[in-house]
Write a protein that holds these residues in place. Sequence first.
Motif, PDB file in Angstrom:
ATOM      1  N   TRP A  26      -1.058   4.076  10.362  1.00 43.96           N
ATOM      2  CA  TRP A  26      -1.528   5.011  11.510  1.00 43.96           C
ATOM      3  C   TRP A  26      -2.002   4.226  12.886  1.00 43.96           C
ATOM      4  CZ3 TRP A  26      -3.675  10.316  10.466  1.00 43.96           C
ATOM      5  CH2 TRP A  26      -2.722  10.984   9.240  1.00 43.96           C
ATOM      6  N   SER A  65      -3.167   5.232   6.446  1.00 41.37           N
ATOM      7  CA  SER A  65      -4.005   5.994   7.421  1.00 41.37           C
ATOM      8  C   SER A  65      -5.374   5.262   7.160  1.00 41.37           C
ATOM      9  CB  SER A  65      -4.120   7.366   6.645  1.00 41.37           C
ATOM     10  OG  SER A  65      -4.741   7.467   5.254  1.00 41.37           O
ATOM     11  N   ASN A  66      -5.809   4.720   6.216  1.00 40.68           N
ATOM     12  CA  ASN A  66      -7.194   4.046   6.123  1.00 40.68           C
ATOM     13  C   ASN A  66      -7.248   2.552   6.219  1.00 40.68           C
ATOM     14  OD1 ASN A  66      -9.783   4.055   3.871  1.00 40.68           O
ATOM     15  ND2 ASN A  66      -9.981   5.198   5.819  1.00 40.68           N
ATOM     16  N   SER A 103       1.752  12.756  -1.229  1.00 43.12           N
ATOM     17  CA  SER A 103       0.712  12.783  -0.566  1.00 43.12           C
ATOM     18  C   SER A 103      -0.166  14.138  -0.761  1.00 43.12           C
ATOM     19  CB  SER A 103       1.446  13.269   0.919  1.00 43.12           C
ATOM     20  OG  SER A 103       2.095  14.684   0.974  1.00 43.12           O
ATOM     21  N   PRO A 126      -5.384  12.301   4.764  1.00 42.47           N
ATOM     22  CA  PRO A 126      -4.069  11.837   5.266  1.00 42.47           C
ATOM     23  C   PRO A 126      -3.588  10.437   4.349  1.00 42.47           C
ATOM     24  CG  PRO A 126      -5.565  11.206   6.675  1.00 42.47           C
ATOM     25  CD  PRO A 126      -6.248  11.881   5.882  1.00 42.47           C
ATOM     26  N   GLY A 127      -3.450  10.578   3.037  1.00 42.68           N
ATOM     27  CA  GLY A 127      -3.054   9.557   2.267  1.00 42.68           C
ATOM     28  C   GLY A 127      -2.304   9.887   1.188  1.00 42.68           C
ATOM     29  N   LYS A 218      -3.299   7.858  17.515  1.00 45.93           N
ATOM     30  CA  LYS A 218      -3.249   6.887  16.829  1.00 45.93           C
ATOM     31  C   LYS A 218      -4.672   6.270  16.049  1.00 45.93           C
ATOM     32  CE  LYS A 218      -0.667   4.529  19.735  1.00 45.93           C
ATOM     33  NZ  LYS A 218       0.143   3.515  20.219  1.00 45.93           N
ATOM     34  N   GLY A 221      -8.549   7.437  10.358  1.00 48.88           N
ATOM     35  CA  GLY A 221      -9.377   8.278   9.942  1.00 48.88           C
ATOM     36  C   GLY A 221     -10.686   7.835   9.937  1.00 48.88           C
TER      37      GLY A 221
END
Length: 300
Positions: A26, A65-66, A103, A126-127, A218, A221
Amino acid sequence: MAASAESVPTVRGKLTANAPLAPLVWFKSGGAAQWLFEPRDAEDLSAFLAALDPAVPVMALGLGSNLIVRDGGVSGVVVRLGKAFATVEQVDGTTLRCGGGASGILVSSTARDAGIGGLEFLRSIPGTVGGFVRMNGGAYGRETCDILVECDVVLRSGQRKTLSVAELHYTYRHSELPDGAIVIGATFHGHADEPAAIQAEMDRIAASREASQPLRSKTGGSTFKNPDGHKAWQLVDEAGCRGLTMGGAQVSEKHTNFLINTGNATSSDIEALGEEVRRRVREKSGVELQWEIQRVGKAG
């Protein structure tokens, strides 16, 4: 240890050397994976890991995302679970069996259609299932440990194993998943509810996220874990870090527990900004913030 072309086992899926990871995370920053492996199925993954030199490091990548991938890239093998693992099926009136690559949106939507409540919070994370299980992902008062029955993993040795929720010894944003283990599936349990009520809760969560988080940026998280008795965003704000920049990285004006790549940030910019925020919070409040975002790879 690096893995040479001669030492990497043959696969039925896709194996790419020197694969750029920035497009897959991300933050849209960072270096390449020495090898990126996208297995065709669980058997392909298991056979590959069993044949791979045990000294070669392996890590799983979900939606990215993380994650901060450092600019020097990642040695060894990065495993990315594709469509073959993005499955969700109903087991009974309150249970779903999900692939590790599914997801949160797919899982929560399938639960809604099946009239299974209690999984709505996954809509907001979001993962993928693999990441939720590993990190005890949670939001809006619920955590993965509240809904997980068991998970299926491929160990670094290639052995497949099923682990109960109790065996993961969950704490806040942490599990004791074995090192190198890759989550290929999980069984989640909820409760019977009306699809309309489930959708209403999902809509409430989505609206709350949209209002409070920089979803169009962008970002990675939530950057830091909430310390006991504190909200991380509040500590960051009180330390005067709202809008703070370093290179192309910025602390979000909208939600101070989010870091943003404003366009051309390096991963080094992003990580250095996070460390500066930690320093200022420690100086201001005496609280030591802990990273929630995973940071992997070598500095550039």
